[in-house]
Motif scaffolding. Structure first.
Motif, PDB file in Angstrom:
ATOM      1  N   HIS A  66       9.765   6.903   4.217  1.00 47.32           N
ATOM      2  CA  HIS A  66      10.533   7.070   2.980  1.00 47.32           C
ATOM      3  C   HIS A  66      10.147   8.378   2.294  1.00 47.32           C
ATOM      4  CE1 HIS A  66      12.092   6.226  -1.060  1.00 47.32           C
ATOM      5  NE2 HIS A  66      12.916   5.399  -0.427  1.00 47.32           N
ATOM      6  N   TYR A  67      11.141   9.111   1.780  1.00 47.30           N
ATOM      7  CA  TYR A  67      10.872  10.435   1.230  1.00 47.30           C
ATOM      8  C   TYR A  67      10.141  10.421  -0.103  1.00 47.30           C
ATOM      9  CZ  TYR A  67      14.942   9.797  -1.803  1.00 47.30           C
ATOM     10  OH  TYR A  67      15.834   9.338  -2.735  1.00 47.30           O
ATOM     11  N   VAL A  68      10.183   9.314  -0.853  1.00 50.34           N
ATOM     12  CA  VAL A  68       9.479   9.260  -2.140  1.00 50.34           C
ATOM     13  C   VAL A  68       8.124   8.580  -1.999  1.00 50.34           C
ATOM     14  CG1 VAL A  68       9.528   8.316  -4.484  1.00 50.34           C
ATOM     15  CG2 VAL A  68      11.577   9.353  -3.519  1.00 50.34           C
ATOM     16  N   MET A  69       8.040   7.510  -1.247  1.00 53.60           N
ATOM     17  CA  MET A  69       6.783   6.760  -1.194  1.00 53.60           C
ATOM     18  C   MET A  69       6.175   6.689   0.198  1.00 53.60           C
ATOM     19  SD  MET A  69       8.366   3.084  -2.077  1.00 53.60           S
ATOM     20  CE  MET A  69       8.742   1.957  -0.776  1.00 53.60           C
ATOM     21  N   VAL A 121       0.861  -1.177   0.000  1.00 57.03           N
ATOM     22  CA  VAL A 121       0.000   0.000   0.000  1.00 57.03           C
ATOM     23  C   VAL A 121       0.899   1.230   0.000  1.00 57.03           C
ATOM     24  CG1 VAL A 121      -1.775   1.295   1.238  1.00 57.03           C
ATOM     25  CG2 VAL A 121      -1.801  -1.205   1.292  1.00 57.03           C
ATOM     26  N   HIS A 122       0.710   2.096  -1.014  1.00 54.39           N
ATOM     27  CA  HIS A 122       1.465   3.353  -1.082  1.00 54.39           C
ATOM     28  C   HIS A 122       1.289   4.120   0.220  1.00 54.39           C
ATOM     29  CE1 HIS A 122       3.188   6.972  -2.720  1.00 54.39           C
ATOM     30  NE2 HIS A 122       2.068   7.649  -2.567  1.00 54.39           N
ATOM     31  N   ARG A 123       2.319   4.697   0.719  1.00 50.37           N
ATOM     32  CA  ARG A 123       2.423   5.453   1.963  1.00 50.37           C
ATOM     33  C   ARG A 123       2.540   4.581   3.208  1.00 50.37           C
ATOM     34  NH1 ARG A 123       2.046  10.492   0.321  1.00 50.37           N
ATOM     35  NH2 ARG A 123       0.514  10.984  -1.263  1.00 50.37           N
ATOM     36  N   LEU A 141      12.007  11.689  -7.179  1.00 55.13           N
ATOM     37  CA  LEU A 141      11.941  10.367  -7.798  1.00 55.13           C
ATOM     38  C   LEU A 141      13.254  10.021  -8.473  1.00 55.13           C
ATOM     39  CD1 LEU A 141       8.466   9.997  -9.460  1.00 55.13           C
ATOM     40  CD2 LEU A 141       9.485   8.545  -7.776  1.00 55.13           C
ATOM     41  N   SER A 142      13.784  10.947  -9.267  1.00 53.98           N
ATOM     42  CA  SER A 142      14.998  10.628 -10.010  1.00 53.98           C
ATOM     43  C   SER A 142      16.187  10.459  -9.070  1.00 53.98           C
ATOM     44  CB  SER A 142      15.289  11.699 -11.060  1.00 53.98           C
ATOM     45  OG  SER A 142      15.499  12.957 -10.447  1.00 53.98           O
ATOM     46  N   ALA A 143      16.161  11.144  -7.937  1.00 54.55           N
ATOM     47  CA  ALA A 143      17.250  11.000  -6.978  1.00 54.55           C
ATOM     48  C   ALA A 143      17.171   9.664  -6.240  1.00 54.55           C
ATOM     49  CB  ALA A 143      17.217  12.134  -5.974  1.00 54.55           C
ATOM     50  N   GLY A 144      15.946   9.115  -6.113  1.00 49.80           N
ATOM     51  CA  GLY A 144      15.767   7.915  -5.328  1.00 49.80           C
ATOM     52  C   GLY A 144      15.801   6.623  -6.127  1.00 49.80           C
ATOM     53  N   VAL A 145      15.808   6.732  -7.440  1.00 49.34           N
ATOM     54  CA  VAL A 145      15.738   5.524  -8.273  1.00 49.34           C
ATOM     55  C   VAL A 145      16.916   5.527  -9.231  1.00 49.34           C
ATOM     56  CG1 VAL A 145      14.332   4.280  -9.943  1.00 49.34           C
ATOM     57  CG2 VAL A 145      13.240   5.539  -8.116  1.00 49.34           C
ATOM     58  N   GLY A 146      17.652   4.477  -9.247  1.00 53.50           N
ATOM     59  CA  GLY A 146      18.798   4.380 -10.138  1.00 53.50           C
ATOM     60  C   GLY A 146      18.621   3.246 -11.124  1.00 53.50           C
ATOM     61  N   TYR A 190       1.338  10.701  -5.713  1.00 59.19           N
ATOM     62  CA  TYR A 190       0.706   9.385  -5.615  1.00 59.19           C
ATOM     63  C   TYR A 190       1.391   8.502  -6.648  1.00 59.19           C
ATOM     64  CZ  TYR A 190      -2.538   5.581  -6.250  1.00 59.19           C
ATOM     65  OH  TYR A 190      -3.076   4.333  -6.342  1.00 59.19           O
ATOM     66  N   ILE A 191       1.759   7.287  -6.251  1.00 58.73           N
ATOM     67  CA  ILE A 191       2.538   6.419  -7.132  1.00 58.73           C
ATOM     68  C   ILE A 191       1.905   5.032  -7.222  1.00 58.73           C
ATOM     69  CG2 ILE A 191       4.805   5.366  -7.517  1.00 58.73           C
ATOM     70  CD1 ILE A 191       5.931   7.567  -5.612  1.00 58.73           C
ATOM     71  N   GLU A 192       1.807   4.541  -8.442  1.00 57.32           N
ATOM     72  CA  GLU A 192       1.516   3.126  -8.683  1.00 57.32           C
ATOM     73  C   GLU A 192       2.694   2.582  -9.477  1.00 57.32           C
ATOM     74  OE1 GLU A 192      -2.314   2.267 -10.374  1.00 57.32           O
ATOM     75  OE2 GLU A 192      -3.356   3.535  -8.908  1.00 57.32           O
TER      76      GLU A 192
END
Length: 147
Positions: free
Chosen positions: A94-97, A86-88, A141-146, A104-106
């Motif tokens: 976590h700073y992104v999710m 579940v998102h959140r 998002l771009s900082a947290g995902v590589g 809001y992220i799926e």
């Protein structure tokens, strides 16, 4: 040995969150803030439902036997366990999710764990604007995902 169940992983995370010094429950925001983010999620979820490319990916690629899995792993050491995500809630600090994520992220990821696709609804605080909404900024998002 079989991986732990989603319920076991979720319960373990909730137990860790109860730590009075560093657990997520010690940092729960006020109800008004939680209500704000619940509304952001409601609007974001509604946008995701009407987004053609995302719905096509879910329908065609995340179906039974498809090459992709909807949602996100409940625990990094057990990427095959996605039930209960579940998102959140899954990573509240976590700073992104987490709870205070301005979006809001799926998500969906390939079964070989080499690719992921995110459908992201930017809330107003993802803006590069000053007094008005400006261009969306996915810097978090771009900082947290590589790669």
């Amino acid at each position: 040995m079989a991986p732990p169940s989603a319920e076991e992983l979720l319960q373990k995370g909730k137990q860790r969150g109860l730590d009075p010094k560093s657990g997520a429950e010690s940092f729960r925001p006020p109800p008004e803030v939680e209500a704000y983010f619940a509304e952001l999620d409601r609007v974001g979820r509604a946008a995701a439902v009407t987004t053609d490319w995302w719905q096509r990916l879910l329908r065609e690629d995340c179906r039974q036997g498809g090459g992709w899995v909807r949602d996100w792993p409940v625990h990094a050491k057990h990427p095959e366990v996605t039930e209960g995500y579940v998102h959140r809630d899954i990573a509240p600090l976590h700073y992104v999710m987490g709870r205070l994520s301005p979006m809001y992220i799926e998500r969906a990821f390939s079964k070989d764990f080499k690719r992921a696709t995110w459908a992201v609804y930017f809330g107003p605080y993802c803006s590069n604007g000053d007094q008005q909404i400006g261009v969306g900024n996915g810097g978090g998002l771009s900082a947290g995902v590589g790669p």
